[in-house]
Design an enzyme around this catalytic site. Structure first.
Site, PDB file in Angstrom:
ATOM      1  N   LYS A 101       0.837  -1.196   0.000  1.00 40.56           N
ATOM      2  CA  LYS A 101       0.000   0.000   0.000  1.00 40.56           C
ATOM      3  C   LYS A 101       0.873   1.246   0.000  1.00 40.56           C
ATOM      4  O   LYS A 101       1.756   1.399   0.854  1.00 40.56           O
ATOM      5  CB  LYS A 101      -0.888   0.013   1.251  1.00 40.56           C
ATOM      6  CG  LYS A 101      -2.164  -0.780   1.072  1.00 40.56           C
ATOM      7  CD  LYS A 101      -2.928  -0.779   2.353  1.00 40.56           C
ATOM      8  CE  LYS A 101      -4.349  -0.396   2.154  1.00 40.56           C
ATOM      9  NZ  LYS A 101      -5.087  -0.464   3.434  1.00 40.56           N
TER      10      LYS A 101
HETATM   11  C1  E4P Z   1      -8.518   0.151   3.181  1.00 42.03           C
HETATM   12  O1  E4P Z   1      -7.685  -0.605   2.735  1.00 42.03           O
HETATM   13  C2  E4P Z   1      -8.431   0.774   4.500  1.00 42.03           C
HETATM   14  O2  E4P Z   1      -7.674  -0.022   5.367  1.00 42.03           O
HETATM   15  C3  E4P Z   1      -9.755   1.008   5.165  1.00 42.03           C
HETATM   16  O3  E4P Z   1     -10.841   0.624   4.423  1.00 42.03           O
HETATM   17  C4  E4P Z   1      -9.791   2.262   5.952  1.00 42.03           C
HETATM   18  O4  E4P Z   1     -11.063   2.621   6.338  1.00 42.03           O
HETATM   19  P1  E4P Z   1     -11.466   3.709   7.415  1.00 42.03           P
HETATM   20  O5  E4P Z   1     -12.060   4.844   6.697  1.00 42.03           O
HETATM   21  O6  E4P Z   1     -12.484   3.003   8.252  1.00 42.03           O
HETATM   22  O7  E4P Z   1     -10.236   4.092   8.181  1.00 42.03           O
END
Ligand code: E4P
Length: 239
Positions: free
Chosen positions: A94
């Site tokens: 990521k």
């Molecule tokens: C995606 O890969 C993220 O880890 C995740 O969906 C983050 O979501 P949030 O908005 O709940 O922090």
């Protein structure tokens, strides 16, 4: 009536860094992959990033799994990305769409994608970002583009039209899959499916609601009435 889960084309990933939860979900064939992020890892109390990742990769061997870089400098992000990518074939790295100084990550994404690193570009909320990431990964390795639909919804905007437009923007790039990230409710799985989004990554808490899909609403209403009755009794309320 909700579509049966088995008929969905969208792939469901589990978003979380709680080891036991991840391993329990790995036993569920409906869960096609996994995503983590530094916030989820911190919440899960992980102190040693590498040890955690390697332990999980010792158990989850055959489904895509994302780990995020955490530097704010592109040179160091690249070094971290190369190490993370070396941990396994199914590993996606990521890369946040920019650093904290709002300097965009597209050149890094392009470099990594073209040396064969599977990137998962994360924290996108704008179609312009989707367009730029698509161009950066063109002709590169398989990759994911995570648009935070739930955070868009948190601002009072309907994420569905934007996500549908993102599907179209990525159509020319067959190596890129769109992830509906940060869903807030189970319904989002069906919304993602309906617009042809490739993947949705869902927290363990929301995944617990999968057993409710298609439930008879009369029965659910009665269960809710019973819940209020039992809780009032258990609390010993009197008027
Ligand atoms: C995606 O890969 C993220 O880890 C995740 O969906 C983050 O979501 P949030 O908005 O709940 O922090």
């Amino acid at each position: 009536m909700a579509r049966p889960l088995a008929d969905l084309r969208v792939k469901i990933f589990a978003d979380g860094a709680d080891r036991d939860g991840m391993l329990a979900l790995y036993r569920n064939p409906l869960i096609a992959g996994f995503t983590t992020n530094p916030t989820l890892m911190r919440k899960a109390g992980i102190a040693d990033y590498r040890t955690f990742a390697k332990e999980i990769l010792g158990e989850i061997t055959d489904r895509p799994i994302s780990f995020e870089v955490f530097s704010d400098e592109f040179e160091e992000m690249e070094r971290q990305a190369m190490e993370i990518a070396s941990w396994g074939d199914k590993v996606y790295v990521k890369i946040p769409v920019s650093n904290t100084r709002e300097e965009v990550s597209y050149p890094l994404v392009r470099r990594l994608s073209h040396v064969g690193v599977k990137v998962n570009v994360t924290a996108l909320m704008l179609l312009e970002q989707v367009r730029e990431v698509g161009a950066a990964v063109q002709g590169g390795a398989s990759c994911c583009v995570s648009v935070f639909a739930g955070r868009i919804a948190d601002t009072g905007r309907d994420p569905v039209p934007l996500m549908a437009a993102a599907v179209e923007l990525l159509r020319p790039y067959p190596n890129a899959e769109l992830i509906w990230a940060s869903p807030r409710e189970l319904l989002n799985i069906f919304q993602a499916d309906a617009i042809g989004c490739h993947i949705i990554t869902v927290t363990h808490d929301v995944l617990k609601k999968l057993s409710l899909v298609g439930k008879d609403l009369g029965k659910y209403s009665l269960e809710t009435v019973k819940m209020f009755y039992e809780d009032a009794r258990a609390a010993g309320f009197r008027l």
